[in-house]
Write a protein that holds these residues in place. Structure first.
Motif, PDB file in Angstrom:
ATOM      1  N   LYS A   1       0.828  -1.209   0.000  1.00 55.85           N
ATOM      2  CA  LYS A   1       0.000   0.000   0.000  1.00 55.85           C
ATOM      3  C   LYS A   1       0.860   1.257   0.000  1.00 55.85           C
ATOM      4  O   LYS A   1       0.596   2.208  -0.719  1.00 55.85           O
ATOM      5  N   VAL A   2       1.901   1.240   0.819  1.00 55.48           N
ATOM      6  CA  VAL A   2       2.844   2.353   0.864  1.00 55.48           C
ATOM      7  C   VAL A   2       4.127   1.866   0.209  1.00 55.48           C
ATOM      8  O   VAL A   2       4.780   0.966   0.716  1.00 55.48           O
ATOM      9  N   ASP A   3       4.470   2.453  -0.930  1.00 53.73           N
ATOM     10  CA  ASP A   3       5.654   2.015  -1.664  1.00 53.73           C
ATOM     11  C   ASP A   3       6.915   2.437  -0.912  1.00 53.73           C
ATOM     12  O   ASP A   3       7.137   3.624  -0.682  1.00 53.73           O
ATOM     13  N   PRO A   4       7.763   1.482  -0.505  1.00 54.09           N
ATOM     14  CA  PRO A   4       8.954   1.841   0.271  1.00 54.09           C
ATOM     15  C   PRO A   4       9.962   2.670  -0.523  1.00 54.09           C
ATOM     16  O   PRO A   4      10.753   3.387   0.070  1.00 54.09           O
ATOM     17  N   SER A   5       9.925   2.617  -1.844  1.00 54.43           N
ATOM     18  CA  SER A   5      10.874   3.406  -2.627  1.00 54.43           C
ATOM     19  C   SER A   5      10.520   4.891  -2.619  1.00 54.43           C
ATOM     20  O   SER A   5      11.368   5.733  -2.891  1.00 54.43           O
ATOM     21  N   LEU A   6       9.276   5.214  -2.278  1.00 50.86           N
ATOM     22  CA  LEU A   6       8.852   6.619  -2.249  1.00 50.86           C
ATOM     23  C   LEU A   6       9.019   7.270  -0.883  1.00 50.86           C
ATOM     24  O   LEU A   6       8.847   8.466  -0.747  1.00 50.86           O
ATOM     25  N   LEU A   7       9.329   6.457   0.118  1.00 51.76           N
ATOM     26  CA  LEU A   7       9.487   6.999   1.466  1.00 51.76           C
ATOM     27  C   LEU A   7      10.901   7.543   1.653  1.00 51.76           C
ATOM     28  O   LEU A   7      11.865   6.794   1.658  1.00 51.76           O
ATOM     29  N   ASP A   8      11.009   8.844   1.788  1.00 52.70           N
ATOM     30  CA  ASP A   8      12.302   9.467   2.072  1.00 52.70           C
ATOM     31  C   ASP A   8      12.518   9.577   3.573  1.00 52.70           C
ATOM     32  O   ASP A   8      13.604   9.363   4.082  1.00 52.70           O
TER      33      ASP A   8
END
Length: 171
Positions: free
Chosen positions: A61-68
């Protein structure tokens, strides 16, 4: 609309039966396309739609590549000693099934109209779909390996202690 929603609500716990009905509907659709020898563009569009749904089903659900910022949202564990967080899908199983089934029904309806029977050389579409599927799945698998998540877990792990070998006496 309420009757339709009621049937959907009643079918929720029976995932095996839902998917079996969808596979039967898919088989009927494929037989219809084979017998009619047409509607290959509709079938190709249905395949692309199902591929898109499947990728959303495999993605978190939450893409880890987009989490800064790690405090921004839930993160997947990257080390063995981190806290377990369950995998939450971008597209839940029920919505995946419902959308896939609606897509098959819409494609089936399209086979009743000659306007959707665009003449194409179907082997090209099959080869292009296979190539697109392989490239897309390779990218998805690399993403899963890089961020260490597995979308096919079946709940919380349970550990068993030693089996109790004591016999009980009936009185």
């Amino acid at each position: 609309m309420q009757i339709y929603q009621s049937w959907l609500d009643k079918s929720t716990p029976f995932s095996a039966f839902r998917w079996a009905a969808t596979l039967l509907l898919t088989a009927i659709y494929m037989i219809r396309v084979y017998i009619l020898q047409g509607w290959y563009i509709v079938t190709y569009a249905l395949g692309i739609y199902h591929l898109n749904l499947f990728i959303a089903f495999l993605s978190p659900k939450v893409d880890p590549s987009l989490l800064d910022d790690p405090d921004e949202g839930p993160a997947l564990p990257t080390k063995q000693n981190e806290e377990f967080r369950p995998f939450i899908r971008r597209l839940p199983e029920f919505k995946f099934w419902h959308s896939a089934t609606k897509g098959i029904v819409i494609a089936m309806i399209c086979t009743f109209f000659d306007a959707f029977d665009v003449p194409v050389f179907w082997p090209i579409l099959v080869m292009y779909f296979i190539m697109l599927f392989c490239i897309t799945m390779k990218r998805q698998i690399k993403h899963m390996i890089k961020y260490r998540y597995l979308p096919f877990t079946h709940g919380k792990r349970t550990y068993r202690g030693k089996e109790d070998t004591a016999k009980t006496f009936a009185s």
